[in-house]
Design a protein around this motif. Structure first.
Motif, PDB file in Angstrom:
ATOM      1  N   CYS A 190       0.818  -1.210   0.000  1.00  0.00           N
ATOM      2  CA  CYS A 190       0.000   0.000   0.000  1.00  0.00           C
ATOM      3  C   CYS A 190       0.852   1.261   0.000  1.00  0.00           C
ATOM      4  N   LEU A 191       1.980   1.199   0.693  1.00  0.00           N
ATOM      5  CA  LEU A 191       2.828   2.383   0.725  1.00  0.00           C
ATOM      6  C   LEU A 191       3.338   2.715  -0.671  1.00  0.00           C
ATOM      7  N   GLY A 192       3.696   1.657  -1.422  1.00  0.00           N
ATOM      8  CA  GLY A 192       4.141   1.888  -2.802  1.00  0.00           C
ATOM      9  C   GLY A 192       3.056   2.535  -3.636  1.00  0.00           C
ATOM     10  N   SER A 193       1.808   2.080  -3.447  1.00  0.00           N
ATOM     11  CA  SER A 193       0.688   2.681  -4.179  1.00  0.00           C
ATOM     12  C   SER A 193       0.481   4.128  -3.766  1.00  0.00           C
ATOM     13  N   LEU A 194       0.627   4.388  -2.464  1.00  0.00           N
ATOM     14  CA  LEU A 194       0.440   5.747  -1.959  1.00  0.00           C
ATOM     15  C   LEU A 194       1.491   6.689  -2.526  1.00  0.00           C
ATOM     16  N   VAL A 195       2.754   6.291  -2.442  1.00  0.00           N
ATOM     17  CA  VAL A 195       3.829   7.136  -2.972  1.00  0.00           C
ATOM     18  C   VAL A 195       3.665   7.315  -4.482  1.00  0.00           C
ATOM     19  N   GLY A 196       3.204   6.249  -5.164  1.00  0.00           N
ATOM     20  CA  GLY A 196       3.003   6.335  -6.603  1.00  0.00           C
ATOM     21  C   GLY A 196       1.994   7.394  -7.007  1.00  0.00           C
ATOM     22  N   LEU A 197       1.044   7.684  -6.107  1.00  0.00           N
ATOM     23  CA  LEU A 197       0.037   8.706  -6.404  1.00  0.00           C
ATOM     24  C   LEU A 197       0.629  10.111  -6.470  1.00  0.00           C
ATOM     25  N   LEU A 198       1.882  10.275  -6.055  1.00  0.00           N
ATOM     26  CA  LEU A 198       2.539  11.575  -6.213  1.00  0.00           C
ATOM     27  C   LEU A 198       2.693  11.933  -7.687  1.00  0.00           C
ATOM     28  N   ALA A 199       2.618  10.918  -8.549  1.00  0.00           N
ATOM     29  CA  ALA A 199       2.701  11.165  -9.996  1.00  0.00           C
ATOM     30  C   ALA A 199       1.318  11.338 -10.629  1.00  0.00           C
ATOM     31  N   HIS A 200       0.277  11.394  -9.827  1.00  0.00           N
ATOM     32  CA  HIS A 200      -1.087  11.541 -10.349  1.00  0.00           C
ATOM     33  C   HIS A 200      -1.204  12.843 -11.135  1.00  0.00           C
ATOM     34  N   GLU A 201      -1.998  12.781 -12.228  1.00  0.00           N
ATOM     35  CA  GLU A 201      -2.151  13.964 -13.071  1.00  0.00           C
ATOM     36  C   GLU A 201      -2.833  15.116 -12.347  1.00  0.00           C
ATOM     37  N   ASN A 202      -3.684  14.786 -11.400  1.00  0.00           N
ATOM     38  CA  ASN A 202      -4.363  15.817 -10.604  1.00  0.00           C
ATOM     39  C   ASN A 202      -3.444  16.207  -9.447  1.00  0.00           C
ATOM     40  N   THR A 203      -2.934  17.400  -9.459  1.00  0.00           N
ATOM     41  CA  THR A 203      -1.987  17.804  -8.422  1.00  0.00           C
ATOM     42  C   THR A 203      -2.632  17.865  -7.048  1.00  0.00           C
ATOM     43  N   ASP A 204      -3.946  18.039  -6.976  1.00  0.00           N
ATOM     44  CA  ASP A 204      -4.602  18.020  -5.674  1.00  0.00           C
ATOM     45  C   ASP A 204      -4.484  16.651  -5.006  1.00  0.00           C
ATOM     46  N   ILE A 205      -4.522  15.586  -5.804  1.00  0.00           N
ATOM     47  CA  ILE A 205      -4.312  14.244  -5.260  1.00  0.00           C
ATOM     48  C   ILE A 205      -2.879  14.124  -4.738  1.00  0.00           C
ATOM     49  N   ALA A 206      -1.912  14.604  -5.531  1.00  0.00           N
ATOM     50  CA  ALA A 206      -0.509  14.544  -5.105  1.00  0.00           C
ATOM     51  C   ALA A 206      -0.286  15.343  -3.828  1.00  0.00           C
ATOM     52  N   ILE A 207      -0.924  16.493  -3.724  1.00  0.00           N
ATOM     53  CA  ILE A 207      -0.786  17.328  -2.524  1.00  0.00           C
ATOM     54  C   ILE A 207      -1.378  16.628  -1.308  1.00  0.00           C
ATOM     55  N   ALA A 208      -2.524  15.958  -1.505  1.00  0.00           N
ATOM     56  CA  ALA A 208      -3.128  15.220  -0.400  1.00  0.00           C
ATOM     57  C   ALA A 208      -2.193  14.120   0.087  1.00  0.00           C
ATOM     58  N   VAL A 209      -1.498  13.470  -0.845  1.00  0.00           N
ATOM     59  CA  VAL A 209      -0.538  12.431  -0.472  1.00  0.00           C
ATOM     60  C   VAL A 209       0.621  13.036   0.321  1.00  0.00           C
ATOM     61  N   CYS A 210       1.123  14.186  -0.135  1.00  0.00           N
ATOM     62  CA  CYS A 210       2.222  14.853   0.577  1.00  0.00           C
ATOM     63  C   CYS A 210       1.814  15.195   2.010  1.00  0.00           C
ATOM     64  N   GLU A 211       0.599  15.688   2.151  1.00  0.00           N
ATOM     65  CA  GLU A 211       0.116  16.044   3.480  1.00  0.00           C
ATOM     66  C   GLU A 211       0.033  14.810   4.374  1.00  0.00           C
ATOM     67  N   LEU A 212      -0.420  13.686   3.807  1.00  0.00           N
ATOM     68  CA  LEU A 212      -0.504  12.452   4.571  1.00  0.00           C
ATOM     69  C   LEU A 212       0.885  11.937   4.944  1.00  0.00           C
ATOM     70  N   LEU A 213       1.810  11.940   3.994  1.00  0.00           N
ATOM     71  CA  LEU A 213       3.167  11.461   4.270  1.00  0.00           C
ATOM     72  C   LEU A 213       3.847  12.301   5.344  1.00  0.00           C
ATOM     73  N   ALA A 214       3.591  13.601   5.317  1.00  0.00           N
ATOM     74  CA  ALA A 214       4.150  14.468   6.355  1.00  0.00           C
ATOM     75  C   ALA A 214       3.609  14.088   7.721  1.00  0.00           C
ATOM     76  N   GLU A 215       2.320  13.729   7.772  1.00  0.00           N
ATOM     77  CA  GLU A 215       1.714  13.356   9.048  1.00  0.00           C
ATOM     78  C   GLU A 215       2.240  12.008   9.528  1.00  0.00           C
ATOM     79  N   LEU A 216       2.412  11.050   8.625  1.00  0.00           N
ATOM     80  CA  LEU A 216       2.875   9.718   9.002  1.00  0.00           C
ATOM     81  C   LEU A 216       4.325   9.730   9.483  1.00  0.00           C
TER      82      LEU A 216
END
Length: 606
Positions: A190-216
């Motif tokens: 799952c972590l690989g899938s989560l980090v992979g979403l940083l390449a999502h075309e929608n930057t809002d999705i990538a930003i949400a991932v960054c915010e989550l990774l910062a919290e974790l």
């Protein structure tokens, strides 16, 4: 120099950094910023168009929203009760109703729900919960990918799946309270899938991932050191740094949500850099290093002092990267980082940044960066070529906040890989008058400045070539006015010796009550306390006095008298202690230091 512990992963580091102006209002609805949108539209606008299409005479987006022809007067709302209601169980004799307005069957349903109302509160966050969450997460990713591929040119068809994915990402924040699940989260992929979403075309999705990774990865997450390392190690292996760098390149800080995204990316970097192994990984990413350098140069027009939070944060990340990693220092010097730091710091030659502002912290981080990088040979050469010595001397004479920081930069540069050239340039730039003038006023100066002055004087005597004009001028400064500088150094030695003696006495008392194994365990702590009391500065002063004994007969006699009954024996013992304290298997620099100590010892013993 600021200790590594001050800059790296500290659990007692005070208040946690927070996202501040201009991004405190960051509250973004999910939008789609895919480059594949046409006609300048976005899913956000397309959704609005769908709901507003009646305005242009088009068909309503949803059938239930259509107005039925000829039925403008149809009554809306709940059905009116019948005019006459017979008494039912629950009514009193006067017809007052006590039943709550529900049927018996409905009451049974409500009672059942009430009995099970604590189900969510009692939910266990264990492996089973994680598996369910992981499955839902992967389904949301797959569904969004399928709809994006199928309706590439029609974002309205997949924007709903994007909102679901965003919500699922945010739901994973619960993991930060359950570090025991980090390892399983990684193993499940799952972590690989989560980090992979940083390449999502929608930057809002990538930003949400960054915010989550910062919290974790935050220091406040409920994790052990091993759990944290497991997660961060897997993140790095999944190309986290490259993906963060790519996002920095595509985010536009003129946009509020993108500005917040940059902040979250820097937050992730700060968190992972608390593991020293990751400093090399981040520093080796040229795109990341270039972005950081460019960001500290970019002014924030609407911020106080033209330094916003992200600009300051970028400088702080650079300071962490340069603190202990020599390869990162060389990399930044190759990227003209030394010139960048000096250019930005030149603004503080005669003025101070506003107190307790982002600009003040920004300036502090720039000084930290410069002080670290000039220790290396190539960066030291760039420092001399860029007239860094002259800039620091101007700050010493005219600056306020910059004075202490400039002195520290000189101290580091004069003990680094290009120490000889820096020392010679300081004398040629008429820096002796400034340095010795500060020494004579050191009784009015804070301790940190005095220690840097002592370090600079020790470097001058060690690195200025023998018989050179620069060395002769320096020795003349020491002996002028009846050896007043030597007298001042002896006074400083007495102050440091008294402070250190008190700490030594305290350590001796503690040692008497401990076993040999306990004494060994506390050795590092006791050394730290000695250093805090001024051990290093005391030894540096005794080195300077030893140099003067070796260089000048008049100074030898003066020092012998000033040191009291033991005379030069004090210096002899100090030199022997420093020799005994050197580790075997030394570097070239350490071997050079050993040779210097042995030569001075011969001179003092005569």
């Amino acid at each position: 120099m600021t200790s590594v512990d001050d800059l790296f992963r500290k659990h007692n580091a005070g208040s946690k950094r927070k996202l501040e102006d201009p991004t405190t209002t960051f509250s973004r609805p999910l939008s789609n910023k895919s480059t594949k949108l046409t006609n300048g539209s976005s899913p956000r606008s397309l959704v609005n168009d769908a709901f507003d299409s009646n305005d242009s005479g088009g068909k309503a987006a949803f059938p239930q929203d259509e107005t039925l022809d000829g039925q403008d007067d149809v009554e809306a709302g709940p059905t009116l009760p019948p005019e006459e209601v017979e008494d039912e169980p629950g009514d009193d004799e006067e017809g007052r109703f006590f039943g709550g307005g529900v049927t018996k069957q409905e009451r049974e349903v409500i009672d059942f729900i009430d009995k099970n109302d604590d189900g969510d509160a009692d939910e266990k966050f264990d492996s089973a919960w994680l598996r369910r969450t992981a499955i839902n997460f992967e389904r949301k990713i797959n569904k969004n990918a399928e709809l994006r591929a199928k309706y590439e040119s029609d974002p309205i068809k997949f924007v709903g799946s994007e909102a679901d994915l965003d919500a699922e990402i945010k739901g994973l924040s619960l993991l930060s309270e359950h570090g025991e699940l980090y390892g399983e989260f990684v193993k499940m992929g799952c972590l690989g899938s989560l980090v992979g979403l940083l390449a999502h075309e929608n930057t809002d999705i990538a930003i949400a991932v960054c915010e989550l990774l910062a919290e974790l990865t935050d220091e406040d997450s409920a994790t052990t050191e091993d759990q944290w390392k497991t997660l961060v190690g897997a993140m790095v292996q999944n190309d986290l740094v490259d993906l963060l760098s790519s996002n920095l390149a595509r985010l536009d800080e003129e946009n509020e949500s993108d500005r917040a995204g940059v902040y979250h990316i820097l937050n992730v970097l700060e968190n992972i850099l608390s593991g020293s192994d990751n400093q090399e990984v981040v520093g080796a990413n040229n795109n990341m290093m270039q972005w950081l350098l460019q960001r500290i140069k970019k002014i924030d027009l609407n911020a106080r002092g033209k330094v916003g939070q992200n600009r300051q944060y970028a400088a702080e990340i650079l300071a962490i990267l340069l603190q202990t990693n020599r390869m990162n220092r060389d990399r930044i010097a190759q990227m003209e980082g030394v010139d960048t730091f000096m250019e930005l710091l030149s603004a503080y030659r005669r003025r101070d940044p506003e107190k307790d502002s982002d600009e003040e912290e920004f300036a502090e981080n720039l000084f930290d960066c410069l002080a670290c990088v000039v220790e290396e040979r190539f960066a030291g050469e760039k420092f001399v070529e860029g007239e860094g010595v002259e800039l620091c001397l101007i700050m010493l004479r005219e600056g306020r906040l910059a004075k202490a920081r400039a002195l520290r930069v000189l101290d580091h540069a004069m003990s680094g890989g290009n120490a000889i050239a820096v020392s010679v340039r300081l004398v040629e730039a008429a820096g002796l008058k400034t340095i010795f003038g500060m020494l004579m006023k050191s009784h009015k100066t804070e301790r940190s400045l005095v220690e840097h002055l002592i370090g600079i004087l020790a470097s001058l005597l060690r690195y200025l070539p023998g018989g050179s004009a620069a060395r002769i001028r320096t020795l003349a400064k020491f002996v002028e006015n009846d050896y007043e500088k030597i007298l001042r150094l002896v006074e400083l030695r007495r102050e440091y010796k008294a402070r250190l003696s008190r700490v030594e006495a305290s350590i001796r008392r503690e040692r008497e009550q401990l076993s040999s194994s306990e004494v060994e365990a506390l050795a590092d702590e006791w050394l730290s306390r000695r250093l805090d009391a001024g051990l290093f500065s005391l030894q540096a002063i005794e080195l300077i006095l030893s140099w003067m004994v070796a260089e000048d007969n008049g100074a030898r006699q003066t020092i012998s008298v000033l040191l009291g009954e033991d005379g030069l024996k004090i210096l002899e013992r100090s030199l022997r202690d420093q020799l005994d304290g050197m580790d075997p298997g030394q570097s070239d620099e350490a071997k050079s230091t050993e040779e210097m100590l042995e030569a001075l010892l011969l001179c003092v013993e005569q």
